[in-house]
Design a protein around this motif. Structure first.
Motif, PDB file in Angstrom:
ATOM      1  N   VAL A  97     -17.224 -44.544   0.330  1.00 19.76           N
ATOM      2  CA  VAL A  97     -17.759 -43.313  -0.682  1.00 19.76           C
ATOM      3  C   VAL A  97     -18.072 -42.013  -0.118  1.00 19.76           C
ATOM      4  O   VAL A  97     -17.618 -41.143  -0.652  1.00 19.76           O
ATOM      5  N   ALA A  98     -18.347 -41.890   1.343  1.00 19.85           N
ATOM      6  CA  ALA A  98     -18.339 -40.830   1.924  1.00 19.85           C
ATOM      7  C   ALA A  98     -17.073 -39.935   2.069  1.00 19.85           C
ATOM      8  O   ALA A  98     -17.146 -38.726   1.957  1.00 19.85           O
ATOM      9  N   PHE A  99     -16.212 -40.679   2.293  1.00 23.50           N
ATOM     10  CA  PHE A  99     -14.664 -40.192   2.464  1.00 23.50           C
ATOM     11  C   PHE A  99     -14.376 -39.720   1.053  1.00 23.50           C
ATOM     12  O   PHE A  99     -13.731 -38.471   1.180  1.00 23.50           O
ATOM     13  N   LEU A 100     -14.570 -40.420  -0.059  1.00 17.37           N
ATOM     14  CA  LEU A 100     -13.894 -40.046  -1.396  1.00 17.37           C
ATOM     15  C   LEU A 100     -14.840 -39.009  -1.695  1.00 17.37           C
ATOM     16  O   LEU A 100     -14.295 -37.830  -2.493  1.00 17.37           O
ATOM     17  N   GLY A 101     -16.200 -38.916  -1.497  1.00 13.97           N
ATOM     18  CA  GLY A 101     -16.794 -37.860  -2.193  1.00 13.97           C
ATOM     19  C   GLY A 101     -16.616 -36.479  -1.413  1.00 13.97           C
ATOM     20  O   GLY A 101     -16.414 -35.577  -2.088  1.00 13.97           O
ATOM     21  N   THR A 102     -16.215 -36.581  -0.003  1.00 16.34           N
ATOM     22  CA  THR A 102     -16.074 -35.401   0.751  1.00 16.34           C
ATOM     23  C   THR A 102     -14.630 -34.849   0.228  1.00 16.34           C
ATOM     24  O   THR A 102     -14.737 -33.560   0.039  1.00 16.34           O
ATOM     25  N   VAL A 103     -13.671 -35.573  -0.018  1.00 15.05           N
ATOM     26  CA  VAL A 103     -12.353 -35.237  -0.556  1.00 15.05           C
ATOM     27  C   VAL A 103     -12.531 -34.442  -1.756  1.00 15.05           C
ATOM     28  O   VAL A 103     -12.071 -33.554  -2.161  1.00 15.05           O
ATOM     29  N   ALA A 104     -13.292 -35.236  -2.861  1.00 11.24           N
ATOM     30  CA  ALA A 104     -13.366 -34.669  -4.193  1.00 11.24           C
ATOM     31  C   ALA A 104     -14.066 -33.417  -3.903  1.00 11.24           C
ATOM     32  O   ALA A 104     -13.670 -32.407  -4.745  1.00 11.24           O
ATOM     33  N   LEU A 105     -14.961 -33.160  -3.216  1.00 12.14           N
ATOM     34  CA  LEU A 105     -15.847 -31.902  -3.156  1.00 12.14           C
ATOM     35  C   LEU A 105     -14.861 -30.717  -2.538  1.00 12.14           C
ATOM     36  O   LEU A 105     -14.725 -29.767  -3.067  1.00 12.14           O
ATOM     37  N   TYR A 138     -31.085 -44.992   4.912  1.00  6.74           N
ATOM     38  CA  TYR A 138     -30.590 -43.342   5.054  1.00  6.74           C
ATOM     39  C   TYR A 138     -28.953 -43.280   5.094  1.00  6.74           C
ATOM     40  O   TYR A 138     -28.513 -42.268   4.603  1.00  6.74           O
ATOM     41  N   LEU A 139     -28.422 -44.147   5.453  1.00  9.12           N
ATOM     42  CA  LEU A 139     -27.070 -44.237   5.233  1.00  9.12           C
ATOM     43  C   LEU A 139     -26.487 -44.015   3.825  1.00  9.12           C
ATOM     44  O   LEU A 139     -25.385 -43.214   3.296  1.00  9.12           O
ATOM     45  N   LEU A 140     -27.124 -45.025   2.949  1.00 12.85           N
ATOM     46  CA  LEU A 140     -26.801 -45.132   1.338  1.00 12.85           C
ATOM     47  C   LEU A 140     -27.074 -43.632   0.830  1.00 12.85           C
ATOM     48  O   LEU A 140     -26.111 -43.318   0.009  1.00 12.85           O
ATOM     49  N   ALA A 141     -27.993 -42.940   1.330  1.00 11.83           N
ATOM     50  CA  ALA A 141     -28.315 -41.606   0.570  1.00 11.83           C
ATOM     51  C   ALA A 141     -27.324 -40.680   1.194  1.00 11.83           C
ATOM     52  O   ALA A 141     -26.619 -39.868   0.270  1.00 11.83           O
ATOM     53  N   ALA A 142     -27.156 -40.440   2.506  1.00 13.22           N
ATOM     54  CA  ALA A 142     -26.241 -39.698   3.187  1.00 13.22           C
ATOM     55  C   ALA A 142     -24.896 -39.693   2.653  1.00 13.22           C
ATOM     56  O   ALA A 142     -24.290 -38.752   2.290  1.00 13.22           O
ATOM     57  N   SER A 143     -24.531 -41.024   2.536  1.00 15.50           N
ATOM     58  CA  SER A 143     -22.867 -41.174   2.106  1.00 15.50           C
ATOM     59  C   SER A 143     -22.835 -40.614   0.692  1.00 15.50           C
ATOM     60  O   SER A 143     -21.525 -40.510   0.204  1.00 15.50           O
ATOM     61  N   THR A 144     -23.648 -40.637  -0.142  1.00 20.32           N
ATOM     62  CA  THR A 144     -23.631 -40.176  -1.519  1.00 20.32           C
ATOM     63  C   THR A 144     -23.764 -38.784  -1.688  1.00 20.32           C
ATOM     64  O   THR A 144     -23.483 -38.162  -2.885  1.00 20.32           O
ATOM     65  N   VAL A 145     -24.139 -37.911  -0.924  1.00 23.99           N
ATOM     66  CA  VAL A 145     -24.375 -36.496  -0.978  1.00 23.99           C
ATOM     67  C   VAL A 145     -23.124 -35.823  -1.328  1.00 23.99           C
ATOM     68  O   VAL A 145     -23.242 -34.932  -2.274  1.00 23.99           O
ATOM     69  N   PRO A 146     -22.064 -35.831  -0.657  1.00 27.36           N
ATOM     70  CA  PRO A 146     -20.971 -34.979  -1.171  1.00 27.36           C
ATOM     71  C   PRO A 146     -20.546 -35.441  -2.426  1.00 27.36           C
ATOM     72  O   PRO A 146     -20.076 -34.486  -3.157  1.00 27.36           O
ATOM     73  N   ALA A 147     -20.486 -36.540  -3.097  1.00 23.23           N
ATOM     74  CA  ALA A 147     -20.251 -36.909  -4.528  1.00 23.23           C
ATOM     75  C   ALA A 147     -21.129 -36.228  -5.195  1.00 23.23           C
ATOM     76  O   ALA A 147     -20.750 -35.545  -6.228  1.00 23.23           O
ATOM     77  N   ALA A 148     -22.239 -36.190  -4.852  1.00 20.40           N
ATOM     78  CA  ALA A 148     -23.631 -35.612  -5.805  1.00 20.40           C
ATOM     79  C   ALA A 148     -23.146 -34.126  -5.832  1.00 20.40           C
ATOM     80  O   ALA A 148     -23.354 -33.613  -6.924  1.00 20.40           O
ATOM     81  N   LEU A 164     -22.762 -33.754 -17.240  1.00 22.26           N
ATOM     82  CA  LEU A 164     -24.105 -33.907 -16.919  1.00 22.26           C
ATOM     83  C   LEU A 164     -24.472 -35.079 -16.628  1.00 22.26           C
ATOM     84  O   LEU A 164     -25.310 -35.496 -15.502  1.00 22.26           O
ATOM     85  N   ALA A 165     -23.883 -35.918 -17.139  1.00 21.68           N
ATOM     86  CA  ALA A 165     -24.374 -37.441 -16.912  1.00 21.68           C
ATOM     87  C   ALA A 165     -23.628 -37.911 -15.789  1.00 21.68           C
ATOM     88  O   ALA A 165     -24.460 -38.481 -14.703  1.00 21.68           O
ATOM     89  N   VAL A 166     -22.548 -37.440 -15.249  1.00 19.62           N
ATOM     90  CA  VAL A 166     -21.938 -37.831 -13.731  1.00 19.62           C
ATOM     91  C   VAL A 166     -22.647 -37.318 -12.697  1.00 19.62           C
ATOM     92  O   VAL A 166     -23.392 -37.908 -11.839  1.00 19.62           O
ATOM     93  N   GLY A 167     -23.103 -35.917 -13.081  1.00 16.94           N
ATOM     94  CA  GLY A 167     -23.657 -35.276 -12.028  1.00 16.94           C
ATOM     95  C   GLY A 167     -25.020 -35.699 -11.928  1.00 16.94           C
ATOM     96  O   GLY A 167     -25.527 -35.600 -10.475  1.00 16.94           O
ATOM     97  N   GLY A 168     -25.848 -35.588 -12.802  1.00 16.97           N
ATOM     98  CA  GLY A 168     -27.189 -36.296 -12.646  1.00 16.97           C
ATOM     99  C   GLY A 168     -27.196 -37.563 -12.381  1.00 16.97           C
ATOM    100  O   GLY A 168     -28.061 -37.908 -11.521  1.00 16.97           O
ATOM    101  N   GLY A 169     -26.360 -38.466 -12.709  1.00 12.61           N
ATOM    102  CA  GLY A 169     -26.469 -40.064 -12.156  1.00 12.61           C
ATOM    103  C   GLY A 169     -26.057 -39.902 -10.779  1.00 12.61           C
ATOM    104  O   GLY A 169     -26.747 -40.785  -9.770  1.00 12.61           O
ATOM    105  N   LEU A 170     -25.341 -39.146 -10.175  1.00 17.89           N
ATOM    106  CA  LEU A 170     -24.971 -38.971  -8.712  1.00 17.89           C
ATOM    107  C   LEU A 170     -26.145 -38.467  -7.845  1.00 17.89           C
ATOM    108  O   LEU A 170     -26.470 -39.103  -6.916  1.00 17.89           O
ATOM    109  N   LEU A 171     -26.829 -37.591  -8.397  1.00 15.55           N
ATOM    110  CA  LEU A 171     -27.935 -37.094  -7.767  1.00 15.55           C
ATOM    111  C   LEU A 171     -29.090 -38.060  -7.733  1.00 15.55           C
ATOM    112  O   LEU A 171     -29.730 -38.299  -6.646  1.00 15.55           O
ATOM    113  N   ALA A 172     -29.143 -38.961  -8.808  1.00  9.40           N
ATOM    114  CA  ALA A 172     -30.108 -40.143  -8.836  1.00  9.40           C
ATOM    115  C   ALA A 172     -29.699 -41.196  -7.833  1.00  9.40           C
ATOM    116  O   ALA A 172     -30.774 -41.741  -7.501  1.00  9.40           O
TER     117      ALA A 172
END
Length: 780
Positions: A97-105, A138-148, A164-172
């Motif tokens: 999740v962290a890897f793909l989120g960072t690549v996407a960002l 804390y790992l679960l939250a941190a790994s999601t930050v790049p995707a958010a 908006l749904a995707v962005g808000g959902g990732l923040l949540a």
């Protein structure tokens, strides 16, 4: 290819977990994450919802404890997999999740694929993320930050209902991971990212601000099922820090900033697999704790070189300094007690006060360097880039690291200049190890920085930076994660059987712990942290007793009642006098503390010689639910004074905070009770009272509980400072107790309404799109 690498690289990096039956067990993975997930799975698999958590500090609200992560989707794994396997998979899935989120960002920012891969490696296998496997919350939250942040960027660039749904959902999803501070900081960084995007047309700025506000609000509304219960707890309890000093207990020592570049030079990577407690106490202690939050912050020397080069090549751009300023602010906050910045935020921003432990911001610090390195790649090594900046940065970093090596090798700059003045009696082996770490890591960093300069000289070879970055991170951070035999979770310690044998079957039983530190006795075949985990399980440290169905009078989770905390101010009196009066029939203590014999009113039930623990019984502890004679007081302060007075109340008497006097007769407090438990949140007590009395329930007095007497609502009063009581008249009656987390129902309703509104907006948007397409087609 990147999708495949996101699975293969974590599997290889964490090979000791991937290819064995061992499980992640270090730190709060054992103390908090496993117990909470085990309880969640038990309740949900039985068709219930875990509103009340009875296993910590006389009970507390489960959804209101932000770190419970009760709504995170990975909790579903526990319904189909064994506990250890489910937690292992939860931890491992964070890295793809962290890897793909960072690549996407990074790709959204126009970074070439090789640069995006480099940045993703840097964040995903940074020392912080690797070592925070000791706390999956804390790992679960941190790994999601790049995707958010990717979701934020996509929405503000081209707003739509779907985005908006995707962005808000990732923040949540960051909030559902269980880290409120990460959620708040991610929201702030999202706004920063959005507002620094170039404005390309008149009037765009106002729309941009509106889009930011809409996205932040959507993320908050979708996360309302977690946020509203937590907010209710903040207003009624003491979650998180109770003072600025406590908030800053885990602050980053300035010495550790060097780890970002050099590597984890304070660690013992073979024996302890981390920074030894003695080294923390002598060299980098910043608060009340004598262990490090994480054992490494290393992001790889090549990442440091590229980030430095990117800043150097882009220093004329205003956005560069906005990002650098934000990164420096995060670093200042992480330094906590060593700078006034965290204190200023604590005083000026009240919503920040429940947060604690500045080192938790480490994920944002390493993400900032990973993003900076990738943007440096784009600026310097991409088409039309400036590779000279990488060459200059590489030479400068190499010169600095070589100076560190030379200073220690020739003059003992590190050991004689810092270690010995702070640790004069340091063992020779510790000095040798610390010196060797700096020399070895400094030499490696020198070579890596020079190699960066060489590869940048020929841009066609720049892809080699990815290889050396992966090698550097694997070499330095790979040894530091900890996995342990699953049998530690699966084998009840000896004291458990003695507690069960001495307790009534099918009745909840509570044990108190009077052990300050956890030993690691020599056990053949177990590493140091394995033995440390065994030591915590053996003495029933909270909340490990959940595994064996035993409740804890001690507290570890942040939702403990502040009333209970007032009774715990004197640990010895709490353990041997007050806790037993609140229906705690057992205490675990160190055997060496009982050289003069057991305290008055206790008896030795069992002794564990291996872990030097003794189980004491309190024969006079009352039943969990019983009738008592009320002794009324006006306030909680009066109750505390009466409860802790030198002469305790007579047996069978409860100190009750009464809004008006309660009737008392000679036979008050006598009679019988029978308890029928449907769940921790719902139970019935059939009472037969000889005279007007109070029914005492020795569980935490917390908002959210309601009671009925023979079907009619009846008030719940605070008894003995920290527990609950219900007035009952003479005769036969039925008292029903129910619990519902304050804020949970409105939070779930808000979340579902927001989800429904987003779905409706997406449908309307899709219909308009189809109509527009049909109209354009007819026009042609």
């Amino acid at each position: 290819m990147l999708g495949g690498l996101s699975l293969v690289l974590p599997a290889l990096f964490f090979f000791r977990a991937t290819f064995t039956s061992d499980v992640f067990l270090a730190g709060d993975t054992l103390r908090a994450f496993y117990p909470m997930r085990a309880y969640w799975a038990e309740r949900v698999s039985q068709g219930g919802f875990p509103d009340w958590f009875p296993y910590d500090g006389f009970g507390q609200s489960f959804p209101a404890i932000f770190i419970s992560g009760v709504f995170h989707p990975t909790a579903l794994l526990h319904l189909v997999l064994p506990l250890g396997v489910a937690v292992k998979l939860t931890v491992l899935v964070c890295f793809p999740v962290a890897f793909l989120g960072t690549v996407a960002l990074l790709r959204e920012w126009g970074v070439p694929r090789a640069g995006a891969l480099f940045g993703a490696l840097t964040f995903t296998f940074s020392g912080y993320l690797v070592c925070i496997t000791n706390n999956p919350t804390y790992l679960l939250a941190a790994s999601t930050v790049p995707a958010a942040l990717w979701g934020v960027l996509r929405f503000v660039r081209r707003p739509s209902a779907a985005r908006l749904a995707v962005g808000g959902g990732l923040l949540a999803l960051v909030a559902f991971g269980g880290d409120a501070q990460a959620f708040a900081v991610t929201q702030a960084l999202g706004v920063l990212v959005a507002l620094t995007e170039p404005v390309t047309a008149p009037g765009t700025w106002g729309r941009r601000v509106g889009a930011c506000l809409l996205l932040v609000a959507t993320g908050g509304l979708l996360a309302a099922p977690q946020l509203l219960p937590a907010a209710a707890l903040v207003m009624t309890g003491e979650p998180g820090a109770r003072s600025l000093a406590e908030a800053q207990d885990f602050s980053l020592h300035p010495l550790r900033v060097g780890e970002l570049l050099l590597g984890p030079f304070l660690t013992d990577p073979v024996g302890v697999r981390g920074i030894p407690e003695l080294a923390v106490r002598k060299l980098i202690r910043t608060g009340a704790f004598t262990r490090a939050w994480v054992d490494s912050l290393y992001v790889g020397t090549p990442a440091f070189v590229l980030a430095l080069a990117g800043v150097g090549a882009s220093w004329r751009q205003r956005r560069t300094w906005v990002f650098v300023g934000a990164w420096l602010l995060l670093l200042a906050l992480m330094l906590g007690s060593l700078l006034p910045v965290y204190g200023w935020v604590y005083q000026l921003l009240p919503p920040w006060r429940p947060f604690r432990y500045p080192e938790k911001l480490g994920s944002f610090l390493v993400l900032g360097l990973a993003v900076g390195a990738a943007l440096g790649w784009r600026r310097c090594l991409g088409p039309g880039g400036n590779p000279r900046a990488v060459i200059v940065a590489g030479m400068a970093v190499a010169a600095f690291c070589a100076a560190v090596v030379l200073g220690e090798s020739v003059g003992g700059l590190w050991t004689r200049g810092y270690v010995l003045p702070h640790w004069p009696d340091a063992p020779a082996a510790a000095i040798e190890g610390l010196s060797g770490n700096v020399v070895r890591m400094g030499g490696l960093a020198t070579g890596l920085a020079l190699l960066c300069a060489v590869l940048a000289w020929r841009p066609r070879l720049a892809a080699g930076l990815v290889v050396i970055q992966w090698a550097a991170l694997s070499w330095e951070n790979g040894p530091l994660y900890q996995v342990s035999p699953a049998e530690i979770l699966e084998t009840p310690p000896p004291l458990v059987e003695r507690i069960r044998a001495a307790s009534a079957p099918d009745e909840p039983v509570r044990v108190n712990l009077m052990v300050k530190g956890y030993g690691a006795p020599p056990l053949k075949g177990y590493e140091f942290k394995d033995r440390l985990s065994l030591g915590q399980v053996a003495v029933l440290a909270p909340d490990t007793s959940v595994f064996w169905g035993i409740e804890s009078a001690a507290s570890y989770l942040p939702g403990r009642s502040p009333r209970l905390g007032r009774l715990m101010n004197d640990p010895r009196r709490w353990a041997f006098e007050l806790a037993p009066r609140l229906s705690t029939p057992f205490t675990v203590t160190r055997t060496r503390e009982l050289t003069g014999g057991p305290p008055p009113g206790t008896r030795v039930v069992a002794v564990d010689p291996l872990f030097e623990a003794t189980l004491l019984g309190h024969p006079d502890a009352p039943a969990r639910v019983h009738l008592a004679r009320p002794e009324c007081v006006a306030t909680a302060d009066d109750a505390v004074k009466r409860m802790t007075a030198p002469e305790p109340a007579a047996p069978g008497t409860a100190i009750v905070e009464c809004p008006e006097p309660l009737p008392v007769e000679a036979a008050s407090g006598t009679g019988g009770v029978r308890v029928t438990r449907e769940s921790p949140e719902h139970f019935t007590v059939d009472v037969e009272a000889a005279a007007p009395s109070v029914l005492v329930i020795n569980d935490a007095y917390q908002p959210g509980w309601t009671a009925t007497l023979d079907g009619a609502p009846v008030p719940i009063l605070a008894a003995n400072v920290a527990v609950r009581a219900v007035p009952v008249p003479a005769g036969r009656h039925s008292v029903v107790m129910r619990y519902r987390t304050p804020g949970l129902v409105p939070g779930v309703a808000l979340g579902l309404l927001t989800l429904g509104a987003l779905g409706a907006a997406m449908v309307v948007s899709a219909r308009r799109g189809r109509r527009g397409a049909r109209g354009a087609e007819r026009g042609r």
